[in-house]
Design an enzyme around this catalytic site. Structure first.
Site, PDB file in Angstrom:
ATOM      1  N   ILE A 152      23.858  35.813   9.486  1.00 35.44           N
ATOM      2  CA  ILE A 152      22.904  35.766   8.373  1.00 35.44           C
ATOM      3  C   ILE A 152      23.666  35.524   7.072  1.00 35.44           C
ATOM      4  O   ILE A 152      24.495  36.339   6.668  1.00 35.44           O
ATOM      5  CB  ILE A 152      22.106  37.079   8.289  1.00 35.44           C
ATOM      6  CG1 ILE A 152      21.473  37.396   9.657  1.00 35.44           C
ATOM      7  CG2 ILE A 152      21.047  36.990   7.206  1.00 35.44           C
ATOM      8  CD1 ILE A 152      20.593  36.304  10.217  1.00 35.44           C
ATOM      9  N   GLU A 153      23.373  34.399   6.414  1.00 33.35           N
ATOM     10  CA  GLU A 153      24.113  34.030   5.211  1.00 33.35           C
ATOM     11  C   GLU A 153      23.231  33.893   3.980  1.00 33.35           C
ATOM     12  O   GLU A 153      23.729  33.643   2.889  1.00 33.35           O
ATOM     13  CB  GLU A 153      24.895  32.735   5.467  1.00 33.35           C
ATOM     14  CG  GLU A 153      25.867  32.886   6.638  1.00 33.35           C
ATOM     15  CD  GLU A 153      26.812  31.707   6.785  1.00 33.35           C
ATOM     16  OE1 GLU A 153      26.933  30.929   5.820  1.00 33.35           O
ATOM     17  OE2 GLU A 153      27.425  31.570   7.848  1.00 33.35           O
ATOM     18  N   HIS A 154      21.938  34.045   4.132  1.00 29.35           N
ATOM     19  CA  HIS A 154      21.031  34.061   2.983  1.00 29.35           C
ATOM     20  C   HIS A 154      19.702  34.632   3.440  1.00 29.35           C
ATOM     21  O   HIS A 154      19.524  34.980   4.609  1.00 29.35           O
ATOM     22  CB  HIS A 154      20.863  32.655   2.377  1.00 29.35           C
ATOM     23  CG  HIS A 154      20.332  31.630   3.340  1.00 29.35           C
ATOM     24  ND1 HIS A 154      18.997  31.522   3.662  1.00 29.35           N
ATOM     25  CD2 HIS A 154      20.959  30.661   4.074  1.00 29.35           C
ATOM     26  CE1 HIS A 154      18.813  30.535   4.521  1.00 29.35           C
ATOM     27  NE2 HIS A 154      19.997  29.997   4.801  1.00 29.35           N
ATOM     28  N   PHE A 557      29.581  26.707   4.863  1.00 31.95           N
ATOM     29  CA  PHE A 557      29.410  27.893   5.681  1.00 31.95           C
ATOM     30  C   PHE A 557      28.947  27.441   7.058  1.00 31.95           C
ATOM     31  O   PHE A 557      28.553  26.309   7.254  1.00 31.95           O
ATOM     32  CB  PHE A 557      28.393  28.841   5.047  1.00 31.95           C
ATOM     33  CG  PHE A 557      28.896  29.418   3.766  1.00 31.95           C
ATOM     34  CD1 PHE A 557      29.903  30.361   3.777  1.00 31.95           C
ATOM     35  CD2 PHE A 557      28.394  28.996   2.549  1.00 31.95           C
ATOM     36  CE1 PHE A 557      30.382  30.892   2.604  1.00 31.95           C
ATOM     37  CE2 PHE A 557      28.870  29.522   1.367  1.00 31.95           C
ATOM     38  CZ  PHE A 557      29.867  30.481   1.397  1.00 31.95           C
TER      39      PHE A 557
END
Length: 583
Positions: A152-154, A557
């Site tokens: 999970i990056e955002h 990413f």
């Protein structure tokens, strides 16, 4: 709902099969990051691959969809991709002893939960479509993945601990196989999106992204920070993977020589499990003079750096000696440290907000909330004695005499904070060097100024000791000496940091911080006067170049395209074929 003890027990059982190995290679597959991505089964034929992470389920909870770039194009009536070939390959990989996880999130996608209830309910969807449940639309048909990875990056952190907990409950219903849960945090600790999940739910693995950030292997490698986290994690047996890029055009890439040096330092850590690679397509293109792909090269590095356990007798003796020393030290100093906590917090919050935002700037940058000190540019030590004490009592360090001395240490350090720098609608994570002044012992004051000066910083520390209404000033000056790396707490997430444009200059800034501490009948006042000449900030070398690589590094990413200036890039991140016609 399962109790926490039940969840922990399930995690321990699930990871037991992989727990003893420290030479595992985990491989992200699905995003075609370097181009030429082959079907999944081909990569599973490589004996040196241990874990496959299917990337990604990048749209959820509604709409729901996966994205595997050039490897899946058929759909169900709902529009959900139907990837029968991948399903068949999953079963092939599992028959070869590979663990196959479905990774949620990635750098490109639309995902996240508005509330905990919707996240908890989503466990049913995952279980029925990708696990051992039933659903008329299963992207992998009857293939069942071995678990789920959270990349999970955002989109916020809401609901992920609850989702993972609900999944553990689903796993307990199927005793035919082991299931795993993992997370892929970025290396700055704690991770903004996955911090809650990591601290609240017993996970089996953490595939830590040691790239695209200041804490990469060729930067301020902070594996020790993550190992300390693992010591107190919900699952004490959580295994940590060092995540690195598989190709040199991604920022943070290191060759096998540098990777070997990093592994050498951490190979005996009980949590270390191996290396994770982004991604499969790049790893197969990155061959050495022997023609071996990067997976084989990394496996060789891990095998060559196997930990050799010390003899039991030597270990026992060392442990006993250390325990005694630590106990004695704690008894002597703990009272003084406890008394300083409240005063310090107020000073830090006030000064940090006042100084960091004072410089002029052409853009506003948001700080991620983590900072780590580099080598210090200066440190000086002085000792101030309360009236009635003598020098010998302060320096012997034994018995009750030690408590009478008040030691002042002034430390001028360099600190790197990571901000998001945006220009022309393009944003990159950028390390910015700032300065920090620290006065320690009874009082600790952190004063951050930005940017760093181009010359030595002079710090004047004025200490006044008062006993029975009699005060004696005792000034201390600093000298410039090196200091080992340490870690300090960063500014709270959301703090706005400004810095001047390259080519501009500013004048002189003076920062004055005062704190006081009373110990017995003595009161000590410490004043810091910092004179700083602000100079232009140079573009950080870690951003401007990539070591010896002459190409400009691509800041991507996981899930983002890894090849710049290519029409093929659209196929790496966009799941719909129609998007290509825009080019």
């Amino acid at each position: 709902m399962l109790s926490f003890k039940s969840l922990l027990a399930a995690a321990v059982v699930a990871s037991s099969a992989l727990a003893s190995a420290s030479n595992q290679v985990a491989l992200y597959w699905g995003q075609n990051g370097a181009g030429g991505q082959e079907r999944l089964a081909q990569y599973c034929q490589e004996a040196d691959v241990d874990i496959i992470l299917l990337s990604f389920l990048n749209l959820f909870p509604d709409p729901l969809n996966v994205n595997f770039a050039n490897q899946c194009g058929n759909t169900f009536e709902s529009g959900l991709l139907h990837c029968s070939q991948i399903g068949a390959d999953i079963k092939t990989c599992q028959s070869l002893g590979k663990t196959v996880l479905l990774s949620l999130g990635g750098g490109v996608g639309d995902y996240g939960f508005s509330d905990v209830a919707s996240a908890t309910k989503f466990a049913d969807t995952l279980w029925n479509k990708f696990g051992a449940g039933e659903d008329p639309e299963r992207p992998f048909d009857d293939a069942v993945v071995d678990g789920f990875d959270f990349d999970i990056e955002h989109g916020g952190a809401t609901g992920y601990p609850e989702l993972a907990t609900a999944l553990r409950g689903k796993f307990a219903k199927d005793t035919s196989k082991n299931y795993f849960l993992s997370a892929a945090p970025q290396c700055p600790y704690p991770d903004a999106s996955l911090g809650d999940l990591l601290s609240k739910v017993p996970l089996d693995f953490a595939f830590i992204q040691f790239y695209n950030n200041y804490c990469s292997i060729n930067g301020q490698f902070n594996y020790d920070t993550w190992s300390k986290f693992a010591d107190s994690a919900p699952n004490k047996n959580i295994k940590l993977f060092v995540g690195v890029p598989a190709t040199s055009n991604i920022a943070g890439y290191v060759d096998t020589s540098k990777l070997s040096s990093a592994i050498e330092e951490i190979k005996c850590d009980s949590h270390f499990a191996g290396v994770s690679l982004w991604d499969a397509s790049g790893a197969w293109l990155n061959t050495d003079e022997k023609g071996e792909n990067f997976v084989v090269q990394v496996k060789n590095v891990l095998n060559q750096n196997a930990c050799v356990a010390p003899s039991s007798s030597a270990t026992t003796q060392s442990t006993t000696t250390t325990s005694s020393a630590v106990t004695q030290s704690t008894t002597t100093t703990s009272a003084a440290i406890t008394q300083s906590a409240t005063t310090t917090s107020a000073a830090v919050a006030t000064k940090s907000n006042q100084i960091v935002t004072s410089s002029s700037s052409s853009s506003s940058s948001i700080f991620y909330g983590n900072s780590t000190t580099e080598s210090s540019t200066g440190i000086a030590t002085g000792t101030v004695l309360p009236t009635g004490s003598n020098e010998n009592a302060a320096t012997t360090g034994s018995g009750s005499n030690t408590k009478l001395a008040i030691s002042t240490v002034t430390d001028v350090q360099k600190t790197v904070i990571t901000i998001t720098s945006c220009s022309e609608h393009k944003c990159v994570a950028t390390p910015v060097t700032t300065g920090v002044v620290v006065v320690t012992d009874i009082d600790t004051v952190y004063t951050t100024y930005c940017p760093l000066t181009n010359s030595q910083v002079y710090v004047s520390v004025k200490t006044v000791v008062c006993t029975e209404e009699t005060c004696v000033p005792s000034p201390t000056s600093t000298s410039q000496k090196p200091k080992a790396s340490t870690t300090i707490k960063g500014v709270e997430k959301g703090q706005t940091t400004s810095y001047p444009v390259v080519g501009t200059t500013e004048g002189v800034k003076k920062i004055v911080t005062t704190s006081a501490q009373t110990v017995g009948s003595s009161t000590k006042y410490v004043t810091i006067e910092l004179t700083s000449t602000i100079t232009p900030v140079t573009y950080p070398t870690s951003v401007a170049s990539n070591g010896t690589n002459t190409t400009v590094p691509v800041f991507t990413f996981e899930g983002g395209a890894a090849v710049a200036n290519s029409l093929n890039s659209v196929w790496f991140t966009v799941p719909f074929l129609l998007a290509a016609f825009a080019f």
